[in-house]
Scaffold this motif. Structure first.
Motif, PDB file in Angstrom:
ATOM      1  N   THR A 270      27.152  35.193  50.977  1.00 26.26           N
ATOM      2  CA  THR A 270      28.525  35.093  51.477  1.00 26.26           C
ATOM      3  C   THR A 270      28.585  34.223  52.725  1.00 26.26           C
ATOM      4  OG1 THR A 270      28.895  37.316  50.635  1.00 26.26           O
ATOM      5  CG2 THR A 270      30.532  36.443  52.159  1.00 26.26           C
TER       6      THR A 270
ATOM      7  N   SER B 175      35.593  35.470  49.086  1.00 27.13           N
ATOM      8  CA  SER B 175      35.976  36.431  48.057  1.00 27.13           C
ATOM      9  C   SER B 175      34.957  36.446  46.916  1.00 27.13           C
ATOM     10  CB  SER B 175      37.360  36.071  47.532  1.00 27.13           C
ATOM     11  OG  SER B 175      37.649  36.808  46.379  1.00 27.13           O
ATOM     12  N   ILE B 176      34.488  35.252  46.513  1.00 23.29           N
ATOM     13  CA  ILE B 176      33.493  35.180  45.445  1.00 23.29           C
ATOM     14  C   ILE B 176      32.203  35.868  45.883  1.00 23.29           C
ATOM     15  CG2 ILE B 176      31.972  33.580  44.232  1.00 23.29           C
ATOM     16  CD1 ILE B 176      34.351  31.711  43.935  1.00 23.29           C
TER      17      ILE B 176
ATOM     18  N   ARG C  61      40.640  36.265  39.170  1.00 16.17           N
ATOM     19  CA  ARG C  61      40.512  37.615  38.648  1.00 16.17           C
ATOM     20  C   ARG C  61      41.050  37.716  37.231  1.00 16.17           C
ATOM     21  NH1 ARG C  61      41.661  42.222  43.143  1.00 16.17           N
ATOM     22  NH2 ARG C  61      43.333  40.935  43.853  1.00 16.17           N
TER      23      ARG C  61
ATOM     24  N   VAL D 196      38.461  31.642  49.363  1.00 17.54           N
ATOM     25  CA  VAL D 196      38.028  31.824  47.979  1.00 17.54           C
ATOM     26  C   VAL D 196      36.519  32.075  47.911  1.00 17.54           C
ATOM     27  CG1 VAL D 196      37.778  30.671  45.766  1.00 17.54           C
ATOM     28  CG2 VAL D 196      39.938  30.537  46.981  1.00 17.54           C
TER      29      VAL D 196
ATOM     30  N   ILE E 255      42.481  33.429  44.138  1.00 17.69           N
ATOM     31  CA  ILE E 255      41.673  34.618  43.868  1.00 17.69           C
ATOM     32  C   ILE E 255      42.304  35.422  42.726  1.00 17.69           C
ATOM     33  CG2 ILE E 255      40.911  36.810  44.827  1.00 17.69           C
ATOM     34  CD1 ILE E 255      40.751  35.348  47.561  1.00 17.69           C
TER      35      ILE E 255
ATOM     36  N   ALA F  63      36.748  39.727  42.242  1.00 20.24           N
ATOM     37  CA  ALA F  63      36.822  39.178  43.598  1.00 20.24           C
ATOM     38  C   ALA F  63      37.911  39.895  44.390  1.00 20.24           C
ATOM     39  CB  ALA F  63      37.125  37.682  43.518  1.00 20.24           C
TER      40      ALA F  63
ATOM     41  N   TRP G 140      36.387  38.044  37.182  1.00 23.35           N
ATOM     42  CA  TRP G 140      35.454  38.246  38.298  1.00 23.35           C
ATOM     43  C   TRP G 140      36.071  39.237  39.290  1.00 23.35           C
ATOM     44  CZ3 TRP G 140      30.637  36.260  39.125  1.00 23.35           C
ATOM     45  CH2 TRP G 140      30.114  36.376  40.410  1.00 23.35           C
TER      46      TRP G 140
ATOM     47  N   SER H  19      23.254  39.341  49.168  1.00 21.15           N
ATOM     48  CA  SER H  19      24.625  38.885  48.910  1.00 21.15           C
ATOM     49  C   SER H  19      25.350  38.605  50.217  1.00 21.15           C
ATOM     50  CB  SER H  19      25.389  39.889  48.050  1.00 21.15           C
ATOM     51  OG  SER H  19      25.261  41.172  48.583  1.00 21.15           O
TER      52      SER H  19
ATOM     53  N   GLY I  34      32.674  39.506  45.783  1.00 19.36           N
ATOM     54  CA  GLY I  34      32.699  39.925  44.387  1.00 19.36           C
ATOM     55  C   GLY I  34      31.292  40.065  43.824  1.00 19.36           C
TER      56      GLY I  34
END
Lengths: 231, 402
Positions: free
Chosen positions: B277, B37-38, B354, B34, B350, B361, B359, B273, B41
């Motif tokens: 991450t 993924s964020i 979304r 998660v 996720i 993601a 978001w 970013s 995103g």
């Protein structure tokens, strides 16, 4: 798999001693014993508790190693083998029956009997068939799905005997097999052991403190304070 | 192979403990997936808004003022002029268009409302350079610029604040108590990547802002659009050479301006970013490791609890490696199934993220696979020690164990 009749295994303990180290104190359990089990004989090791008879049995079955001395199977030395090789020998040649049965908990009777074949790499179908056969021969054919906790002491010991015999060992070692049983179960368990011995001509060693039990054997050896008593 | 099924059977015999043990791995894998993924995103979001600004845009800002040896910060000097912008427009072959701009904050009033906003002074070709569009009306041209005319083009937000549902076109607004005629309204553009609302502004001719409101002659920034994205580098070199010449900077001297390409900003944002991450993944990995320690703990307890069983197995012929493999299978299976469960829950989370938060993601399939594989490996590693201990037990002592 046929119940192949193999000649029993001959075992020789050569001047073995066993000294346990308990909290820094040396406790000699066996003080020097030379003893042979002949092929196909049924022998009783008798003595009071703490005499060292069980230790002799464990040394013969390669569960334990002597402090000094040597153990021979058919004239080859086996006590100095690696843990892995000794495990293989136990699996191939030795069957154990214990006083407190030693079935694996939360496992069915059938699975318990299959276990030695599993470690030998026998395929599942053959393993299962052979284990069923053995359970049937000890009169437990209708209990194969039962867990050990669902069986009486006599029944558990029958399963244990089936497990000891499933791999057709040349040597069957029974450590007080009737010690935890009532007299009726005891007689039927002993009967089972003796019949199996007669049928397969394997070497049987029976450890007991009970003279009645020892009478089933053809030869009796007395153990006292870690030494053999001359008879 | 038979030994593997033994390990699985042992787990089956104790389902609650198995589930609780693998819960740590479930949560660890879930959070890695998660959070990755964020992070992805966030990266996509930043890159997208930078892309919106135009990939061929170059921004020329004045250098920093050095005040008693202390730098006051980029863009504070007043060395850029409208003539610089004009020269860039005409003399740089790879520049398609350019416009100087200057901004200030001011109070703006209509007949019945007032609003504090940004006044942007721009040249007539500012609109094509930024690739902005008008919702209604027109933009000012060269004549209004030359005459410092009092005309204004309203951002979408300002128009609605000052005039509500009324039509602002042709009406007058007051900026610093001077009347400006509204000639156009910009179409809505939303947030800028720097977090500014690009609809909250009033655009007036640059000369008008310089002479009538601020009383200055410099520009705050020159925006130049290259002919195409792949000529941004050439355009930048041309602008640099031209301005060095115009500002009389000797060879090797320190230029009094700075040129930024949006591709640079994109690169920086990308790197930031990525760091974000990685940081998120690192934090999540810690929970994964804690899950692994949970497995280590339970396996140690399990080995102790089943010492007698191990002794029995050894007595009937299990080799040390059989025991090792059995316990290793247990811990590997715990972490593998935990990892799979965590992966499935992660993907579901996720999807929820979304649909509920909007978001963007992405589902990191590749990272998920790596994470599940990593979790399994972790289970094997943490299971190794308990399994080794089990395999090293002395059969006789294990049989006697109560």
């Amino acid at each position: 798999m046929q119940e192949d009749v193999r000649p029993g295994l001959s075992v020789r303990l050569d001047a073995v001693t066993k000294i346990y180290n308990v909290a820094g104190d040396e406790l000699p359990a066996i003080r020097g014993v030379t003893l042979s089990f002949d092929r196909g004989e049924a022998l009783a090791l008798v003595g009071s508790s703490g005499s060292g008879k069980s230790t002799l049995l464990h040394l013969s079955g390669l569960l334990d190693r002597p402090t000094t001395g040597a153990v021979f199977y058919e004239n080859s030395r086996v006590d100095s083998l690696s843990p892995s090789d000794r495990a293989i020998l136990r699996n191939r040649s030795v069957g154990f029956v214990f006083q407190n049965f030693q079935l694996i908990p939360r496992t069915t009777a059938l699975e318990n009997v299959e276990m030695p074949l599993l470690y030998r790499g026998v395929p599942p179908r053959e393993r299962r068939e052979r284990a069923r056969e053995l359970l049937l021969s000890v009169g437990m054919g209708d209990r194969e799905r039962h867990y050990s906790s669902q069986l009486s002491g006599g029944q558990q010991q029958r399963v244990a005997i089936a497990r000891a015999l499933v791999a057709s060992p040349g040597l069957l070692l029974a450590d007080e097999p009737t010690g935890n049983l009532d007299s009726r179960s005891a007689v039927s368990v002993l009967d089972l052991l003796m019949k199996a011995q007669e049928r397969t001509r394997m070497t049987l060693v029976l450890v007991t403190h009970d003279a009645e039990v020892a009478r089933f054997a053809s030869r009796t050896v007395r153990v006292r304070d870690g030494l053999l008593e001359k008879s | 192979m038979f030994i593997v099924s033994l390990g699985l059977r042992a787990l089956h015999r104790n389902p609650y403990r198995s589930i609780l043990t693998s819960l740590g791995i479930v949560i660890g894998v879930l959070s890695v997936i998660v959070l990755v993924s964020i992070g992805l995103g966030a990266k996509a979001l930043v890159l997208q808004s930078i892309q919106n600004l135009g990939p061929n845009l170059l921004i020329v800002i004045p250098g920093s003022v050095t005040d008693s040896g202390a730098q006051v910060g980029g863009g504070t000097d007043t060395t850029l002029t409208q003539e610089d912008a004009q020269a860039i427009r005409h003399d740089c072959p790879d520049v398609w268009n350019a416009s100087g701009a200057l901004r200030t904050a001011a109070q703006v009033q209509s007949s019945h409302a007032n609003w504090s906003t940004v006044i942007l002074g721009a040249e007539p070709n500012y609109l094509p350079v930024r690739d902005w569009h008008l919702a209604r009306g027109g933009f000012f041209g060269a004549e209004e610029e030359a005459a410092s005319a009092r005309v204004a083009v309203l951002g979408h937000l300002v128009a609605s604040r000052l005039f509500g549902l009324e039509d602002p076109l042709g009406k007058f607004i007051q900026i610093n108590h001077s009347p400006f005629r509204v000639i156009g309204i910009l179409s809505s553009k939303g947030q800028s990547p720097m977090g500014m609302n690009q609809d909250d502004m009033v655009v007036i001719p640059l000369s008008t802002l310089q002479s009538q409101i601020m009383g200055v002659t410099y520009v705050g920034v020159i925006l130049a659009a290259a002919q195409s994205p792949d000529r941004v580098g050439d355009a930048r070199r041309e602008i640099r050479d031209l301005l060095l010449l115009r500002h009389h900077i000797p060879a090797g001297g320190h230029p009094d301006f700075d040129i930024q390409a949006l591709s640079d900003i994109a690169k920086t944002a990308n790197r930031l970013s990525l760091i974000l991450t990685l940081l998120l993944a690192l934090i999540a990995s810690i929970s994964l490791i804690v899950g692994g320690i949970g497995i280590l703990n339970i396996m140690l307890v399990s080995v102790r609890e089943r010492t007698r069983e191990i002794g029995i197995r050894m007595a009937i012929g299990a080799r040390p490696r059989d025991i090792l493999l059995q316990f290793l299978t247990e811990s590997a299976a715990l972490s593998f199934f935990g990892g799979i469960a965590g992966g499935i829950l992660g993907v579901l989370s996720i999807l929820a993220l979304r649909s509920f938060l909007g978001w963007p993601a992405p589902i990191p399939w590749e990272d998920s696979l790596i994470t599940v594989a990593g979790a399994t490996l972790l289970g094997v590693l943490f299971g190794l020690y308990p399994a080794w201990r089990a395999s090293r037990l002395d059969p006789m002592e294990a049989l006697r164990y109560e």
